[in-house]
Design an enzyme around this catalytic site. Sequence first.
Site, PDB file in Angstrom:
ATOM      1  N   THR A 178     -14.974  -2.949  -7.106  1.00 40.28           N
ATOM      2  CA  THR A 178     -15.050  -3.083  -5.647  1.00 40.28           C
ATOM      3  C   THR A 178     -16.512  -3.049  -5.194  1.00 40.28           C
ATOM      4  O   THR A 178     -16.952  -3.882  -4.393  1.00 40.28           O
ATOM      5  CB  THR A 178     -14.224  -1.982  -4.949  1.00 40.28           C
ATOM      6  OG1 THR A 178     -12.914  -1.995  -5.512  1.00 40.28           O
ATOM      7  CG2 THR A 178     -14.138  -2.209  -3.460  1.00 40.28           C
TER       8      THR A 178
ATOM      9  N   ASP B  10      -6.961   4.364  -4.613  1.00 38.93           N
ATOM     10  CA  ASP B  10      -7.644   4.197  -3.320  1.00 38.93           C
ATOM     11  C   ASP B  10      -8.269   5.574  -3.050  1.00 38.93           C
ATOM     12  O   ASP B  10      -8.486   6.349  -4.000  1.00 38.93           O
ATOM     13  CB  ASP B  10      -6.646   3.780  -2.221  1.00 38.93           C
ATOM     14  CG  ASP B  10      -7.344   3.372  -0.919  1.00 38.93           C
ATOM     15  OD1 ASP B  10      -7.901   2.269  -0.869  1.00 38.93           O
ATOM     16  OD2 ASP B  10      -7.358   4.161   0.041  1.00 38.93           O
TER      17      ASP B  10
ATOM     18  N   LYS C 192       0.872  -1.184   0.000  1.00 35.45           N
ATOM     19  CA  LYS C 192       0.000   0.000   0.000  1.00 35.45           C
ATOM     20  C   LYS C 192       0.900   1.222   0.000  1.00 35.45           C
ATOM     21  O   LYS C 192       2.031   1.172   0.497  1.00 35.45           O
ATOM     22  CB  LYS C 192      -0.891   0.005   1.244  1.00 35.45           C
ATOM     23  CG  LYS C 192      -2.134   0.855   1.115  1.00 35.45           C
ATOM     24  CD  LYS C 192      -3.263   0.142   0.400  1.00 35.45           C
ATOM     25  CE  LYS C 192      -4.425   1.077   0.126  1.00 35.45           C
ATOM     26  NZ  LYS C 192      -5.583   0.372  -0.413  1.00 35.45           N
TER      27      LYS C 192
END
Length: 478
Positions: free
Chosen positions: A239, A195, A155
């Site tokens: 998602t 993100d 990440k």
Amino acid sequence: MRYPHPIHLYVTCNAERLASSLDFSEVISLDSYIESVYNKLVEKDPEQKVFHQAALEVLETLEPAINKYPIYKEKAVLERITEPERVIMFRVPWVDKDGKIQVNRGFRVQFNSAIGPYKGGLRFHPTVNLGVLKFLGFEQIFKNSLTGLPMGGGKGGSDFDPKGKTDEEVRNFCYSFMLELYRHIGQFIDVPAGDIGVGGREIGYLYGAYRKATNNHGTCVLTGKGQGWGGSLIRPEATGYGCVYFVEEMLKTRKEDIKGKVACISGSGNVAQYTAEKLLDLGAKVIAMSDSSGWIHDPEGIDREKLAWIMELKNVRRGRIKEYVEQFKSATYSTSGSPWQLKCDLAFPSATQNEVDANEAKALVDNGVIAVGEGANMPTVPEGIEIFLEHNVLFGPAKAANAGGVSVSGLEMAQNSMRYFWTREEVDRRLNEIMVNIHKSAYETAEHFGKKGNYVFGANIAGFLKVANAMITQGFFA
Ligand code: NDP
């Protein structure tokens, strides 16, 4: 020994305040090996509270696997899996609209590559720090393992806030960020994606900077790319769609389906928008959405036309959700409380971490919620999860329920490697198949360890075993 269990105290949709209000007032029991691993994490980095929370949530569920298979302790798997393989931290200087040089901090946490190249998004938000990215990177290890695709966990991101910035400022920032990051990523090394704060616009600028710096398309060095330059169909939707597919599978275990159910969603970004779209496809009624300033309640339902308006508001005009009530008179807007106080069958927290507290979980239960699908990462505090599980609510934890995004990122990598594209229907079919398999794996693993219906347990252990076995097979230094 009894252990601190973080909870948050403040009931609001603003999760920044929630994250800083972690309290250590409730206790749970831990096995002594797990306890010593957790203790060391806290001692080493006492300020990384959200990382401790994420680690504890996983560690406490691994106890039966650790006790059953002593090799994990012998090979120090927990000590190794909780320590990132590598952390890259760098300065990101950029020029604002007034010609002034600004400096932000950039990060990439390359957490675990035992089963494949590091894979995980980039977050641009003022709350980003090393602890937040370690929590997200740690979660990503288990999530990616659950997808069945060969992807490790990572990440990254920055404390840069794209909100209120001009396109030119965002581009300047993205160029500068990539001018450092490019040397650490690659199709066989590390493949970032989007993100919070990193959508199609930012991925475009980041990819442009990567090409400029390397004179190379890199086959697949970023996912979430645009259609026509390597992006996969269904990646923006993945998602949200995947989360609804997961909830659909949970409902099937009770012979229920999505049709006719009333749903509340938090957030109004990428995950929230496509959760709403798939819910409408499957015949549900969506009555609430939010952003970091407040939330809207539309008892008549957010239909396709209203959702298209929200998408334009958020993705093109980059406005605030409160504008919805000026456009649609059936709705109300509030800056206090949250969508979780409404009566609904399905809840989809899809904004950020620690946004559903114990009181909100209790309110959802009292109002008869049947299923919760975590679209965001770690949106429910541990005490809230306990409340859902105690009351037999079908609870889909983030690692399983929101794995659709990274799954289609994996499919984007596969298509890029083949230099070929699948149709929308083909990608959607594969996404659905992956979500069905994740559900099956979490359900059956929980059942195997005597915790039938506990998807937190099942997802953590199923995700862990594959990575842990790979780490042992590859040797302690790997
Ligand atoms: P976006 O930036 O597109 O949207 C985020 C939404 O959440 C916005 O409505 C934003 O409001 C709100 N929000 C952000 N921070 C806060 C906060 N501190 N308090 C309250 N609301 C907040 O992000 P995504 O939709 O991509 O991501 C949402 C969540 O889903 C995150 O937890 C992310 O990690 C997770 N996730 C995303 C994936 C993806 O593919 N995009 C994959 C898997 C998980 P505002 O506009 O006011 O900032």
